[in-house]
Scaffold this motif. Structure first.
Motif, mmCIF file in Angstrom:
data_model
loop_
_atom_site.group_PDB
_atom_site.id
_atom_site.type_symbol
_atom_site.label_atom_id
_atom_site.label_comp_id
_atom_site.label_asym_id
_atom_site.label_seq_id
_atom_site.Cartn_x
_atom_site.Cartn_y
_atom_site.Cartn_z
ATOM 1 N N ARG A 141 -19.919 9.486 -36.004
ATOM 2 C CA ARG A 141 -20.570 10.657 -35.420
ATOM 3 C C ARG A 141 -21.910 10.993 -36.044
ATOM 4 O O ARG A 141 -22.741 11.659 -35.429
ATOM 5 N N VAL A 142 -22.128 10.581 -37.286
ATOM 6 C CA VAL A 142 -23.343 10.998 -37.993
ATOM 7 C C VAL A 142 -23.702 9.941 -39.026
ATOM 8 O O VAL A 142 -22.832 9.269 -39.589
ATOM 9 N N GLY A 143 -25.000 9.770 -39.281
ATOM 10 C CA GLY A 143 -25.472 8.832 -40.294
ATOM 11 C C GLY A 143 -25.924 9.553 -41.548
ATOM 12 O O GLY A 143 -25.986 10.781 -41.606
ATOM 13 N N SER A 146 -28.681 12.280 -41.450
ATOM 14 C CA SER A 146 -28.469 13.616 -40.877
ATOM 15 C C SER A 146 -27.179 14.281 -41.338
ATOM 16 O O SER A 146 -26.834 15.358 -40.860
ATOM 17 N N VAL A 147 -26.466 13.664 -42.273
ATOM 18 C CA VAL A 147 -25.157 14.200 -42.646
ATOM 19 C C VAL A 147 -25.266 15.545 -43.363
ATOM 20 O O VAL A 147 -24.362 16.386 -43.256
ATOM 21 N N GLU A 148 -26.347 15.777 -44.079
ATOM 22 C CA GLU A 148 -26.482 17.061 -44.785
ATOM 23 C C GLU A 148 -26.563 18.220 -43.791
ATOM 24 O O GLU A 148 -25.947 19.271 -43.991
ATOM 25 N N VAL A 149 -27.315 18.021 -42.704
ATOM 26 C CA VAL A 149 -27.406 19.042 -41.659
ATOM 27 C C VAL A 149 -26.040 19.222 -41.000
ATOM 28 O O VAL A 149 -25.604 20.352 -40.733
ATOM 29 N N PHE A 150 -25.350 18.120 -40.750
ATOM 30 C CA PHE A 150 -24.018 18.168 -40.142
ATOM 31 C C PHE A 150 -23.049 18.968 -41.018
ATOM 32 O O PHE A 150 -22.342 19.858 -40.542
ATOM 33 N N ALA A 151 -23.015 18.659 -42.311
ATOM 34 C CA ALA A 151 -22.099 19.328 -43.235
ATOM 35 C C ALA A 151 -22.452 20.800 -43.395
ATOM 36 O O ALA A 151 -21.570 21.664 -43.472
ATOM 37 N N SER A 152 -23.745 21.104 -43.440
ATOM 38 C CA SER A 152 -24.173 22.497 -43.556
ATOM 39 C C SER A 152 -23.753 23.297 -42.326
ATOM 40 O O SER A 152 -23.285 24.435 -42.442
ATOM 41 N N VAL A 192 -23.711 12.854 -51.758
ATOM 42 C CA VAL A 192 -23.943 11.720 -52.648
ATOM 43 C C VAL A 192 -24.019 10.465 -51.793
ATOM 44 O O VAL A 192 -23.005 9.960 -51.307
ATOM 45 N N GLU A 193 -25.230 9.944 -51.610
ATOM 46 C CA GLU A 193 -25.415 8.745 -50.803
ATOM 47 C C GLU A 193 -24.971 7.511 -51.580
ATOM 48 O O GLU A 193 -24.883 7.539 -52.816
ATOM 49 N N PRO A 194 -24.698 6.408 -50.882
ATOM 50 C CA PRO A 194 -24.168 5.214 -51.552
ATOM 51 C C PRO A 194 -24.998 4.744 -52.739
ATOM 52 O O PRO A 194 -24.436 4.381 -53.786
ATOM 53 N N ALA A 195 -26.321 4.759 -52.611
ATOM 54 C CA ALA A 195 -27.166 4.268 -53.696
ATOM 55 C C ALA A 195 -27.160 5.190 -54.905
ATOM 56 O O ALA A 195 -27.604 4.795 -55.990
#
Length: 429
Positions: A141-143, A146-152, A192-195
């Motif tokens: 659903r999200v990459g 944009s996941v920070e906006v989604f979670a917020s 926390v992104e993968p890198a």
């Protein structure tokens, strides 16, 4: 946290986007939803506690109460020494006071069910681990961009529609997401992104890692391992020798690895969908239209899981949080979209002319094995319910009750099945 992403072909972990949603001081937050005047004040919820009594234990304490030394599992008598009861504090008392409330699991489950409905609406895979905590896999659903906006937005929706705060952690797997949600409580959001995983985890004390409790942390420190970075660099064979298979698991977690998929714990006991109106409405046509849409969503979910259902119900929430449920049951399981729509509209007639804030549709008493459907005209009868209902979990595994904690270890129970044809209280999402 945010970062520049990862280099090279992604691994399966790096392709996943996992959220851990953890409600902050959930029992206390529910009491504040019920009594808005408690917001910002020290709130203590006690197990085995009765109003005005000194016995029992603390199930949860708000952050304001914790600042004065009140902690989960602490005897109420000890909590009262740190925070005198507001109702009985002397007039000349100029120190802090606490607002004490007994555990009300029926109400907390109702609030949890409303949250659960939102979570299932925004994620394809949800793993509910307690009354106040769940993992979501939103990879499809999200990459990461944009996941920070989604979670917020998810946090804001829970706060606005349900009235309780949540902390959300985002990571490439469940272990990292869990650590992230604990990192900035209360009302936090950490991505926390993968890198970034190894850099994020390295300085944390080992007890902050998922799966490392106080006893294991003490043993690790005895081995010279005090941080997640130390654990990630430790000899794996030595950890397995000391802790068994769990040694390998916590070593993986320290390195940001966790292959577990986000999936429900056990088969669902019911399937449901809810929706809130932007503004409460008394337009019955709008209510019926929304119920039919929810019915379609629920039927689609049952068909995707090859599920039959024996009970069909609706939930009607009137302002501010007056929860009412109605349901009917067949003598055996069926799968019939037209029947669901017909029953839903029939049950809704009772609420014509009422002002409605939120609606829900549920099918329950699910059967997943192949079998013959029951005749569609054999009804067990109609059941009624309202605020204070105790129907327990909608999806996932039944659990025993325990103290409400921010570490996700709070759990809850599901009462026994109801008798055939008996009028009783029910609740669902």
């Amino acid at each position: 946290m945010s970062g520049a992403g990862f280099a090279g072909p992604p691994t399966s972990d790096e392709e996943r986007v996992v959220l851990h949603v953890d409600m902050d001081c959930f029992y206390a937050a529910c009491e504040r939803r019920r009594e808005p005047t408690l917001r910002g004040k020290p709130v203590v919820v006690g197990m085995g506690y009765e109003a005005g009594e000194p016995h029992g234990a603390v199930a949860t304490a708000s952050y304001e109460a914790r600042e004065h030394g009140v902690e989960s599992a602490q005897p109420i008598s000890q909590a009262l020494e740190a925070l005198p009861r507001a109702e009985t504090a002397p007039d000349d008392h100029d120190g802090p006071v606490g607002h004490y409330r007994p555990v009300d699991m029926a109400y907390y489950r109702e609030v949890s069910d409303e949250i659960r409905a939102i979570l299932h609406g925004v994620a394809d895979a949800v793993r509910e681990v307690s009354i106040d905590e769940a993992y979501l896999d939103v990879t499809d659903r999200v990459g990461w961009h944009s996941v920070e906006v989604f979670a917020s937005s998810l946090k804001e929706r829970i706060d606005e529609e349900i009235g309780v705060p949540a902390s959300v952690g985002v990571g490439p797997n469940m272990s990292v997401a869990k650590v992230a949600s604990d990192y900035d409580k209360p009302d936090g959001l950490v991505v926390v992104e993968p890198a970034e995983v190894r850099e994020f985890l390295a300085p944390l004390p080992v007890e902050e890692l998922h799966g490392v409790g106080p006893v294991t942390a003490r043993e690790l420190r005895g081995m010279g391992v005090g941080t997640a970075g130390d654990l990630a660099s430790a000899d794996r064979d030595a950890l397995v020798s000391r802790f068994g298979a769990r040694g390998g698991t916590i070593h993986d977690h320290a390195r940001g690895r966790d292959p577990r998929p986000v999936e429900p714990v056990g088969k669902p006991k019911s399937l449901s969908s809810e929706s809130a109106f932007t503004e409460p409405t008394d337009a019955f046509d709008a209510v019926c239209e929304r119920l039919l849409r929810l019915a379609d969503e629920v039927v689609e979910r049952t068909e995707s899981r090859d599920a039959l259902y024996k009970t069909i119900g609706i939930k009607v929430v009137r302002p501010p949080f007056d929860v009412n449920t109605r349901e009917r049951s067949l003598s055996g399981p069926v799968a019939d979209a037209d029947l669901v729509e017909s029953v839903v509209l029939d049950l809704a007639e009772e609420f014509e002319g009422e002002t409605v804030r939120k609606l829900g549709v549920r099918v329950s008493n699910l059967t997943f094995a192949e079998g013959t459907q029951a005749p569609l005209d054999e009804w067990e009868g109609e059941r009624e319910g309202g605020v204070g209902a105790e129907d327990g979990l909608d999806e996932g595994e039944a659990r025993s009750e325990g103290p409400d904690r921010d570490d996700g270890r709070s759990e809850h129970d599901r009462p026994a099945d109801r008798a055939r044809g008996q009028t009783t209280f029910v609740d669902f999402t």
